[in-house]
Design a protein around this motif. Structure first.
Motif, mmCIF file in Angstrom:
data_model
loop_
_atom_site.group_PDB
_atom_site.id
_atom_site.type_symbol
_atom_site.label_atom_id
_atom_site.label_comp_id
_atom_site.label_asym_id
_atom_site.label_seq_id
_atom_site.Cartn_x
_atom_site.Cartn_y
_atom_site.Cartn_z
ATOM 1 N N HIS A 26 1.610 -14.075 -13.979
ATOM 2 C CA HIS A 26 0.512 -13.413 -13.265
ATOM 3 C C HIS A 26 0.687 -11.897 -13.321
ATOM 4 O O HIS A 26 1.778 -11.409 -13.600
ATOM 5 N N HIS A 27 -0.390 -11.200 -13.005
ATOM 6 C CA HIS A 27 -0.281 -9.776 -12.667
ATOM 7 C C HIS A 27 -0.930 -9.605 -11.297
ATOM 8 O O HIS A 27 -1.746 -10.427 -10.883
ATOM 9 N N THR A 28 -0.545 -8.550 -10.591
ATOM 10 C CA THR A 28 -1.107 -8.349 -9.246
ATOM 11 C C THR A 28 -2.505 -7.757 -9.304
ATOM 12 O O THR A 28 -3.206 -7.764 -8.314
ATOM 13 N N HIS A 29 -2.906 -7.267 -10.433
ATOM 14 C CA HIS A 29 -4.166 -6.573 -10.681
ATOM 15 C C HIS A 29 -4.181 -5.210 -9.998
ATOM 16 O O HIS A 29 -4.614 -4.244 -10.587
ATOM 17 N N ASN A 30 -3.698 -5.120 -8.773
ATOM 18 C CA ASN A 30 -3.587 -3.834 -8.088
ATOM 19 C C ASN A 30 -2.207 -3.251 -8.411
ATOM 20 O O ASN A 30 -1.194 -3.792 -7.979
ATOM 21 N N PRO A 31 -2.165 -2.151 -9.162
ATOM 22 C CA PRO A 31 -0.872 -1.609 -9.591
ATOM 23 C C PRO A 31 -0.084 -0.929 -8.477
ATOM 24 O O PRO A 31 1.062 -0.536 -8.688
ATOM 25 N N GLU A 32 -0.667 -0.804 -7.294
ATOM 26 C CA GLU A 32 0.022 -0.128 -6.188
ATOM 27 C C GLU A 32 0.743 -1.097 -5.259
ATOM 28 O O GLU A 32 1.415 -0.674 -4.327
ATOM 29 N N LEU A 33 0.607 -2.396 -5.498
ATOM 30 C CA LEU A 33 1.237 -3.364 -4.607
ATOM 31 C C LEU A 33 2.751 -3.378 -4.767
ATOM 32 O O LEU A 33 3.291 -3.004 -5.811
ATOM 33 N N THR A 34 3.408 -3.821 -3.721
ATOM 34 C CA THR A 34 4.855 -4.039 -3.710
ATOM 35 C C THR A 34 5.079 -5.450 -3.191
ATOM 36 O O THR A 34 4.128 -6.139 -2.809
ATOM 37 N N LEU A 35 6.310 -5.867 -3.122
ATOM 38 C CA LEU A 35 6.615 -7.178 -2.553
ATOM 39 C C LEU A 35 6.062 -7.278 -1.132
ATOM 40 O O LEU A 35 5.363 -8.236 -0.792
ATOM 41 N N VAL A 36 6.343 -6.279 -0.316
ATOM 42 C CA VAL A 36 5.946 -6.324 1.091
ATOM 43 C C VAL A 36 4.431 -6.268 1.247
ATOM 44 O O VAL A 36 3.849 -7.036 2.023
ATOM 45 N N THR A 37 3.761 -5.396 0.492
ATOM 46 C CA THR A 37 2.299 -5.302 0.641
ATOM 47 C C THR A 37 1.602 -6.534 0.061
ATOM 48 O O THR A 37 0.557 -6.941 0.577
ATOM 49 N N THR A 38 2.169 -7.140 -0.964
ATOM 50 C CA THR A 38 1.599 -8.381 -1.514
ATOM 51 C C THR A 38 1.759 -9.513 -0.497
ATOM 52 O O THR A 38 0.829 -10.292 -0.270
ATOM 53 N N HIS A 39 2.920 -9.582 0.124
ATOM 54 C CA HIS A 39 3.177 -10.590 1.160
ATOM 55 C C HIS A 39 2.152 -10.447 2.292
ATOM 56 O O HIS A 39 1.530 -11.435 2.712
ATOM 57 N N LYS A 40 1.957 -9.229 2.747
ATOM 58 C CA LYS A 40 1.009 -8.958 3.834
ATOM 59 C C LYS A 40 -0.426 -9.306 3.412
ATOM 60 O O LYS A 40 -1.177 -9.925 4.159
ATOM 61 N N LEU A 41 -0.805 -8.911 2.198
ATOM 62 C CA LEU A 41 -2.143 -9.214 1.670
ATOM 63 C C LEU A 41 -2.387 -10.721 1.628
ATOM 64 O O LEU A 41 -3.435 -11.207 2.057
ATOM 65 N N HIS A 42 -1.422 -11.464 1.118
ATOM 66 C CA HIS A 42 -1.589 -12.911 1.001
ATOM 67 C C HIS A 42 -1.664 -13.574 2.373
ATOM 68 O O HIS A 42 -2.402 -14.546 2.541
ATOM 69 N N GLN A 43 -0.947 -13.046 3.353
ATOM 70 C CA GLN A 43 -1.032 -13.601 4.705
ATOM 71 C C GLN A 43 -2.339 -13.232 5.384
ATOM 72 O O GLN A 43 -3.004 -14.094 5.956
ATOM 73 N N GLU A 44 -2.715 -11.975 5.321
ATOM 74 C CA GLU A 44 -3.864 -11.500 6.093
ATOM 75 C C GLU A 44 -5.203 -11.789 5.431
ATOM 76 O O GLU A 44 -6.142 -12.200 6.095
#
Length: 159
Positions: A26-44
């Motif tokens: 996969h790619h995150t598509h958003n190049p500014e994401l990190t582990l923590v921000t991806t975790h938060k995005l997927h939860q919220e």
């Protein structure tokens, strides 16, 4: 190859991923994401237990255990049999860095050896039936990537 572990809090108990048959890239598509921000995005946003990927390779080439070897939330219908590895970046616009690509090859070959996964079982998210997105990006050539895996495997005689 170093895989960093961070104590992420998940909203539900995760189930072990046993005997995976595939690796899905996969790619995150958003190049500014990190582990923590991806975790938060997927939860919220997605209301998942937490980050859906099993492993994440950030732009600085740090490999993180996201869910680790627990059933992910990265490829509907495949999560119970696949390891999901995401690279931070938008590979519709750019290619992954050479460092990210090298670590992805190392991580894939490690799991391929450990779980007896053949190169043709390493798939881009877009290659799954019913997926309409370009993930891991239109510039990420999965056929070329599988060839790189085959070369690495034959050079190391690991499968």
């Amino acid at each position: 190859m170093e895989i960093k572990s961070v104590n992420l809090e998940f909203n539900e108990e995760l189930k072990p991923l046993e005997n995976p048959k595939n690796i899905i890239i996969h790619h995150t598509h958003n190049p500014e994401l990190t582990l923590v921000t991806t975790h938060k995005l997927h939860q919220e946003k997605f209301k998942w237990a937490g980050i859906g990927y099993n492993y994440l390779i950030e732009k600085d080439s740090t490999i993180f255990e996201a869910r680790g070897m627990y059933i992910g939330a990265h490829a509907k219908g495949h999560n119970a049999v696949a390891i999901g590895i995401a690279l931070v970046g938008n590979f519709d616009e750019f290619l992954p860095s050479s460092e990210q690509l090298e670590l992805l090859i190392e991580l894939c070959t490690y799991f391929m050896f450990k779980y007896d996964i053949e190169p043709n079982k390493v798939l881009g998210h877009r290659e799954l039936e019913g997926v309409t997105k370009s993930c891991p990006g239109s510039k990420f050539n999965m056929d070329e990537f599988r060839e790189l895996l085959k070369v690495r495997i034959s050079n190391n005689n690991i499968i």
